[in-house]
Design a protein around this motif. Structure first.
Motif, short mmCIF file in Angstrom:
data_model
loop_
_atom_site.label_atom_id
_atom_site.label_comp_id
_atom_site.label_asym_id
_atom_site.label_seq_id
_atom_site.Cartn_x
_atom_site.Cartn_y
_atom_site.Cartn_z
N GLY A 118 -3.16 94.11 33.66
CA GLY A 118 -2.15 93.68 32.70
C GLY A 118 -2.67 93.75 31.27
N VAL A 119 -3.92 93.36 31.08
CA VAL A 119 -4.55 93.44 29.75
C VAL A 119 -4.66 94.88 29.28
N LEU A 120 -5.03 95.78 30.20
CA LEU A 120 -5.16 97.19 29.83
C LEU A 120 -3.83 97.75 29.33
N VAL A 121 -2.75 97.43 30.04
CA VAL A 121 -1.44 97.91 29.61
C VAL A 121 -1.05 97.29 28.27
N ALA A 122 -1.28 95.98 28.12
CA ALA A 122 -0.90 95.28 26.89
C ALA A 122 -1.66 95.80 25.67
N LEU A 150 8.25 94.78 31.74
CA LEU A 150 8.06 94.14 30.44
C LEU A 150 7.44 95.08 29.41
N SER A 151 6.68 96.06 29.90
CA SER A 151 6.04 97.00 28.97
C SER A 151 6.86 98.28 28.79
N GLY A 152 8.08 98.28 29.33
CA GLY A 152 8.99 99.40 29.12
C GLY A 152 8.66 100.65 29.92
N GLN A 153 8.02 100.48 31.08
CA GLN A 153 7.67 101.62 31.93
C GLN A 153 8.43 101.55 33.25
N ILE A 154 8.57 102.70 33.90
CA ILE A 154 9.15 102.71 35.24
C ILE A 154 8.06 102.25 36.21
N PRO A 155 8.30 101.21 36.99
CA PRO A 155 7.27 100.71 37.92
C PRO A 155 6.81 101.77 38.91
N PHE A 156 5.49 101.70 39.24
CA PHE A 156 4.92 102.61 40.24
C PHE A 156 5.77 102.66 41.50
N VAL A 157 6.20 101.47 41.95
CA VAL A 157 6.86 101.37 43.25
C VAL A 157 8.20 102.10 43.27
N GLY A 165 2.96 93.89 39.58
CA GLY A 165 2.88 95.15 38.83
C GLY A 165 4.24 95.63 38.36
N MET A 166 5.27 95.37 39.16
CA MET A 166 6.63 95.74 38.75
C MET A 166 7.05 94.98 37.50
N LEU A 217 1.34 89.44 30.05
CA LEU A 217 1.21 90.55 30.99
C LEU A 217 0.10 90.31 32.01
N ALA A 218 -1.00 89.72 31.56
CA ALA A 218 -2.07 89.38 32.50
C ALA A 218 -1.58 88.37 33.53
#
Length: 208
Positions: free
Chosen positions: A21-25, A140-147, A134-135, A38-39
């Protein structure tokens, strides 16, 4: 011994997912509050939904505040570390996700069986525990979740939860069953990352 193994495994999963979460943030240049949020949602989001759905309330991190302290500490240390190295390897985020997925999936399935739910429900709860954090982070970070993409992500979670339920049914020791199931989830997810394996994608290419 079993309780200690589960608790330590859970904390390792929280730390791994909190770092992701920190890496994405930090990649999105969020402020300290955004980084912590996010973490937090990545580390405990799946388990929170799982406990609410099963009626296991108050949820685990409200009963045991150590989870909150671990997330905050992990966020602070991770930000400091990223500030020192200035960049992080591209493979780090998916690997941390894979470790968190493997650990959380089996802990979710184990808790469902412990509370008396059936095997199929335990598999679903394991998957929810593994993928929901992760979803939420990705949404929250504006990405399409992996799943929701072609990634072999939820599939690995379902495999691990099913392995745990099967091992439990055949009387394997709890720790042995958890290790086998975690290894199954992790192996499939890491293999998918390394060899770029994916599920088929369906689309409607017809013109309107």
């Amino acid at each position: 011994m079993l309780e200690n193994f589960i608790y330590i495994s859970d904390m390792i999963g929280v730390i791994a997912c909190a770092i992701s979460g920190v890496l994405v943030a930090t990649r999105l240049r969020m402020d300290p509050f955004g980084i912590t949020v996010l973490a937090g949602v990545t580390g405990i989001g799946g388990g929170t939904l799982r406990d609410m759905m099963m009626g296991a309330t108050p949820v685990f991190w409200i009963v045991d505040n150590t989870y909150i302290y671990v997330i905050i500490t992990t966020a602070i240390i991770s930000v400091y570390w990223l500030h020192r190295i200035h960049r992080f390897p591209a493979y780090l985020l998916p690997l941390l996700d894979a470790f968190g997925l493997a650990i959380f999936t089996i802990i979710g399935a184990q808790k469902a069986l412990m509370l008396g739910f059936s095997g199929p429900v335990a598999i679903v709860m394991g998957c929810i525990t593994g993928v929901v954090g992760g979803m939420i982070r990705d949404i929250l970070s504006g990405q399409i979740p992996f799943v929701l993409q072609k990634e072999i992500y939820a599939t690995a979670s379902i495999l691990g939860a099913a392995l745990y339920v099967i091992c439990n049914y055949f009387g394997f020791g709890q720790i042995v069953a958890m290790v086998i199931a975690m290894a199954g989830t992790l192996s499939l997810r890491v293999s998918a990352i390394y060899w770029h394996l994916s599920l088929p994608v369906f689309s409607d290419d017809r013109e309107a």
